[in-house]
Scaffold this active site. Structure first.
Site, PDB file in Angstrom:
ATOM      1  N   THR A  61       4.746  -5.258   1.673  1.00  0.00           N
ATOM      2  CA  THR A  61       5.071  -6.429   0.595  1.00  0.00           C
ATOM      3  C   THR A  61       4.941  -7.745   1.507  1.00  0.00           C
ATOM      4  O   THR A  61       5.538  -7.891   2.193  1.00  0.00           O
ATOM      5  CB  THR A  61       6.595  -6.182   0.321  1.00  0.00           C
ATOM      6  OG1 THR A  61       6.790  -4.946  -0.046  1.00  0.00           O
ATOM      7  CG2 THR A  61       6.983  -7.253  -0.603  1.00  0.00           C
ATOM      8  N   GLU A  62       4.194  -8.508   0.667  1.00  0.00           N
ATOM      9  CA  GLU A  62       3.825  -9.972   1.016  1.00  0.00           C
ATOM     10  C   GLU A  62       3.441 -10.036   2.699  1.00  0.00           C
ATOM     11  O   GLU A  62       3.632 -11.007   3.343  1.00  0.00           O
ATOM     12  CB  GLU A  62       5.015 -10.892   0.732  1.00  0.00           C
ATOM     13  CG  GLU A  62       5.480 -10.882  -0.675  1.00  0.00           C
ATOM     14  CD  GLU A  62       4.409 -11.659  -1.459  1.00  0.00           C
ATOM     15  OE1 GLU A  62       3.501 -12.061  -1.172  1.00  0.00           O
ATOM     16  OE2 GLU A  62       4.607 -11.210  -2.641  1.00  0.00           O
TER      17      GLU A  62
END
Length: 497
Positions: free
Chosen positions: A145-146
């Site tokens: 995630t990110e």
């Protein structure tokens, strides 16, 4: 030849509807279907579909020499299946070309890698299964995630058989080192570590449509010249983009799709190859080991995880959510598990950020709420109802170890019942077979209860040992005995002959 790896990220969360305090315990549906439909349909029309079609043209026009990678969350796949199935068809076409690599990641684009290792592993495996079922691919490379990453995460990712991981080329981590090399993870030496090149990314995302930029306008041949001018020993350049940048933040009328489509042609002229990351890392050896003790990401100027864990509101929400992680993992309630996944999306915590200046403005621009406090209040109301549902299934006065033992007992009993049902079914089939062979009817279940036979398998085995006539004779005797005993056992008088 220098290799450039283009990554396109697709993610959409299931946005929450306005959920009041008085809805707790009364309304168990949390999502704003209208907003989810409207947003992803708009993004598909303006960005996803034209960009996917552009990628297909780039692959075709380059005779499949152009290659790239796509990172897509499980929640984005679900929404595309619900509202824009034509996007799923285009993604399948891209997968079928063999020129697009799909990256593994957390199913709901969540923060489990920072909060709960076991849940993190479950989410990644579920996402991998989704990619296999939907697109027929198995990811070899991981993108969190990110692009969240640290040494602990590297060890977990390596344990799941990923060969490489992509993260942010943060200046405070790299220092004087270049992001354009392959490195190895300090806690998992066999895991290859790739860093994004932030400057070359922002030349497109921030400056492509910026008339005040000294290099404006940016053309495909100029951009490829910059790639080709990098030192010869820097053999890999990783560029990570959100797909909604193309057609969304950079509208079609800026010429962004024509710019992207021209890159492979100019790349071929200048000796710049657009490749899939797994192909490149398979050939290149790490130039050194990289240790990252504290988590980094590609969000905000600090490039850390303060975008989701930077204040008390966010930490309170995260602690409450992951406090029931083990109990939710034990349950079999499909709806509860689905809500659990959707509530983990990092977007919910991003909206609660109270950062100031540039970072704060960025958070506010993406948030559907009036303020971080509104985002926190709405989320906590939803979470309160969710926790009530968990409590109904697994009361707090039962600790996790005792609960796990009880669930194991229930599962064992269920398995035993299934085995007994199979045995009953076999006995009934034997009765039907006897009828088909014109043998006298025998109440096999009653005989089994009396202990005259032990099991259908034993009866069949004994029957095979005897000649057929002897078996029939013995069956008739057993039938006669059963007929005489049956009325007595049931407490009824035998009928007059």
């Amino acid at each position: 030849m220098k290799s450039v790896c283009l990554y396109f990220n697709i993610h959409q969360p299931f946005r929450l509807k306005r959920y009041r305090f008085f809805d707790i315990g009364n309304d168990h549906y949390y999502y704003d279907d209208f907003a989810n439909d409207e947003i992803i349909s708009r993004m598909a029309e303006t960005s996803y579909i034209p960009m996917m079609e552009t990628l297909l043209k780039m692959i075709e026009e380059s005779n499949r020499e152009f290659k790239c990678a796509i990172s897509i969350s499980g929640t984005a796949v679900e929404q595309l299946q619900l509202y824009v199935p034509e996007c799923i068809d285009l993604l399948k076409k891209l997968a079928d070309t063999g020129c697009v690599e799909f990256l593994g990641g957390p199913y709901a684009h969540g923060l489990a890698s920072l909060e709960d290792v076991e849940e993190f592993i479950r989410e990644v495996k579920e996402h991998t299964d989704l990619l296999r079922r939907t697109f027929g691919v198995k990811p070899k490379m991981f993108a969190n995630t990110e692009l969240i990453y640290d040494d602990d995460i590297a060890a977990v990712v390596a344990s799941m058989d990923f060969k490489s991981v992509l993260t942010e080329g943060a200046k405070h981590i790299l220092g004087w080192k270049s992001p354009n090399y392959v490195y190895s993870a300090a806690t998992a030496p066999k895991l290859k570590l790739l860093f994004t090149n932030r400057k070359l990314e922002e030349d497109i995302t921030r400056n492509f449509n910026n008339p005040s930029w000294p290099e404006y306008p940016l053309t495909a041949d100029k951009y490829v010249d910059w790639l080709e001018a990098l030192p010869a020993e820097e053999q890999i350049v990783n560029l990570f983009f959100s797909m909604d940048t193309f057609g969304g933040f950079l509208p079609k009328n800026t010429g962004i799709f024509d710019f992207m489509r021209a890159l492979p042609r100019f790349g071929k002229e200048k000796g710049v190859k657009f490749a899939m990351p797994s192909e490149v890392v398979a050939k290149l050896k790490p130039v050194g080991e990289m240790s990252i003790p504290s988590p980094i990401s590609d969000i905000d100027e600090a490039r850390d995880v303060s975008a989701w864990k930077g204040n008390e509101l966010q930490n309170e929400a995260l602690n409450k959510l992951y406090g029931v992680a083990e109990r939710v993992s034990l349950c079999q309630d499909r709806r509860l598990k689905q809500d659990w996944k959707y509530l983990q999306s990092s977007d919910h915590f991003y909206y609660m950020s109270t950062k100031n200046k540039a970072d704060g403005a960025s958070h506010a621009a993406f948030s559907p709420y009036d303020s971080p406090f509104s985002a926190f209040t709405n989320y906590m109301n939803v979470l309160a109802d969710f926790l009530v549902r968990v409590e109904e299934q697994y009361p707090e006065n039962i600790d996790n170890e005792e609960l796990n033992s009880l669930l194991l007992t229930i599962r064992n009993q269920s398995q035993e019942i299934n085995e007994l049902n199979k045995e009953v079914k076999t006995l009934r089939n034997n009765i039907l077979n006897a009828e088909e062979e014109d043998l006298p009817q025998v109440d096999m279940l009653e005989i089994a209860e009396k202990g005259d036979i032990e099991s259908p398998k034993k009866a069949a085995k004994d029957e095979n040992k005897q000649p057929k006539k002897a078996a029939v004779k013995e069956t008739k005797k057993t039938s006669a005995k059963a007929s005489e005993d049956a009325p007595k056992k049931r407490g009824r008088k035998p009928k007059a002959q």
